[in-house]
Design an enzyme around this catalytic site. Structure first.
Site, mmCIF file in Angstrom:
data_model
loop_
_atom_site.group_PDB
_atom_site.id
_atom_site.type_symbol
_atom_site.label_atom_id
_atom_site.label_comp_id
_atom_site.label_asym_id
_atom_site.label_seq_id
_atom_site.Cartn_x
_atom_site.Cartn_y
_atom_site.Cartn_z
ATOM 1 C CE LYS A 77 -3.892 -2.400 2.064
ATOM 2 N NZ LYS A 77 -4.658 -2.819 3.232
ATOM 3 C CD GLN A 103 -3.705 -4.354 6.358
ATOM 4 O OE1 GLN A 103 -3.775 -3.334 5.687
ATOM 5 N NE2 GLN A 103 -4.113 -5.529 5.903
ATOM 6 C CG ASP A 163 -10.014 -0.094 4.756
ATOM 7 O OD1 ASP A 163 -9.808 -0.623 3.647
ATOM 8 O OD2 ASP A 163 -9.250 -0.207 5.728
HETATM 9 N N1 GUN Z 1 -7.116 -6.795 5.877
HETATM 10 C C1 GUN Z 1 -7.455 -7.563 4.806
HETATM 11 N N2 GUN Z 1 -8.101 -6.826 3.879
HETATM 12 C C2 GUN Z 1 -8.167 -5.571 4.363
HETATM 13 C C3 GUN Z 1 -8.703 -4.360 3.840
HETATM 14 O O1 GUN Z 1 -9.278 -4.285 2.747
HETATM 15 N N3 GUN Z 1 -8.559 -3.271 4.645
HETATM 16 C C4 GUN Z 1 -7.958 -3.330 5.869
HETATM 17 N N4 GUN Z 1 -7.879 -2.207 6.580
HETATM 18 N N5 GUN Z 1 -7.458 -4.437 6.376
HETATM 19 C C5 GUN Z 1 -7.553 -5.550 5.619
#
Ligand code: GUN
Length: 301
Positions: free
Chosen positions: A54, A98, A121
């Site tokens: 990311k 996350q 998100d």
């Molecule tokens: N963990 C697995 N997929 C995601 C996601 O799309 N966003 C976040 N914040 N954590 C994750």
């Protein structure tokens, strides 16, 4: 293998990121520098890889990234304090926490603490509710990426029957809401469904988001179905570690008209839409802060 049926998620993500890059350049010329804060608690290996990717993609897109790597023993109070600081920082446009979080942190409490306008998100209940009402809100990245792949593959989705396998808050539920918004008839099947396979065989579009390696083979699919495989499962095979989806690709391929591979399908789209959401959040915040006449020229693709 009939590779022409494979949907190229890497190429689709590159197209989205190119557009994001162009939008960021225009915003910077207007004095807006989009910024994304990423918070990671603990050292879960998969989360570390996701967070690194990311941050890398943000840099490539010209988005400023702020990384907060905290110990697995960070208290909930400390985490909420950090989120509050970032909420109040006008230089931060997006906040990503996350998942999964360490067991002592209440996930809902932490996600609800993120300001809805910075919730890139799309997990805050205000955004979840907005999506279910069909409003234009920040939307979860993986389902948004799946929708883009579907629209690229099928064009207009109106009237199609879509079956979503899995009902998670991150993928299954928002996916169903987005498909509904695109005028599909939507069935969600899950662990308690009676004859999930028979329901799935009725689908023009199948979204597999269960987290079970190769669970769905050709016997689940109507001839000509379009299949989006959200699963990313690590398995050991022939003495090697490899990633496979929820769909058995070799079995499904002769049956479908198009399908995403794993890896190289949905995965790259998730990050591309995180960048797109960050830019959207930056524009919305600038609109809210500027006077109406100053804000008219701010727009993105
Ligand atoms: N963990 C697995 N997929 C995601 C996601 O799309 N966003 C976040 N914040 N954590 C994750």
């Amino acid at each position: 293998m009939n590779t022409c049926k494979l949907i190229d998620g890497k190429a689709a993500a590159a197209r989205v990121l190119k557009q994001v890059q162009a939008d960021v350049l225009r915003l910077k010329a207007d004095g807006i520098e989009p910024a994304l804060a990423v918070i990671l608690l603990g050292e879960d290996p998969a989360s570390q890889v996701y967070v690194r990717n990311k941050i890398l993609r943000a840099e490539e897109a010209g988005i400023r990234s702020l990384e907060y790597r905290l110990g697995a023993d960070t208290s909930q109070g400390r985490l909420l304090e950090l989120i509050s600081t970032l909420n109040n920082d006008r230089a931060v446009n997006g906040i990503l926490l996350q998942l999964p979080l360490p067991a002592h942190i209440e996930e809902t409490r932490a996600l609800q603490a993120i300001a809805p306008g910075k919730d890139v998100d799309g997990f805050h209940s205000e955004n979840v509710g907005g999506l279910s009402q069909g409003r234009n809100v920040l939307t979860p990245c993986t389902p948004s990426g799946c929708m883009q792949l579907l629209e690229d593959a099928c064009g207009d989705l109106s009237g199609k029957h879509a079956v979503v396998i899995g009902r998670s808050n991150i993928v299954g539920k928002p996916m169903a809401a987005l498909l509904l918004k695109a005028h599909c008839s939507v069935t969600v099947v899950h662990s308690r469904s009676v004859d999930a396979k028979a329901l799935c065989r009725l689908a023009d579009i199948v979204i597999a988001a269960v987290g079970r390696p190769r669970m769905i083979d050709a016997s689940w699919l109507k001839p000509g179905a379009v299949v989006i495989d959200v699963g990313i499962n690590r398995i050991q095979e022939h003495g090697r570690s490899r990633l496979v989806g929820d769909v058995d690709l070799d079995s499904a391929l002769p049956q479908v008209s198009a399908i995403t591979p794993v890896p190289g399908g949905v995965g790259p789209m998730t990050i591309a839409f995180l960048m797109k959401n960050t830019v959207t959040a930056a524009v919305q915040q600038a609109h809210a802060q500027r006077s109406p006449s100053e804000a008219t020229c701010l727009s993105i693709s």
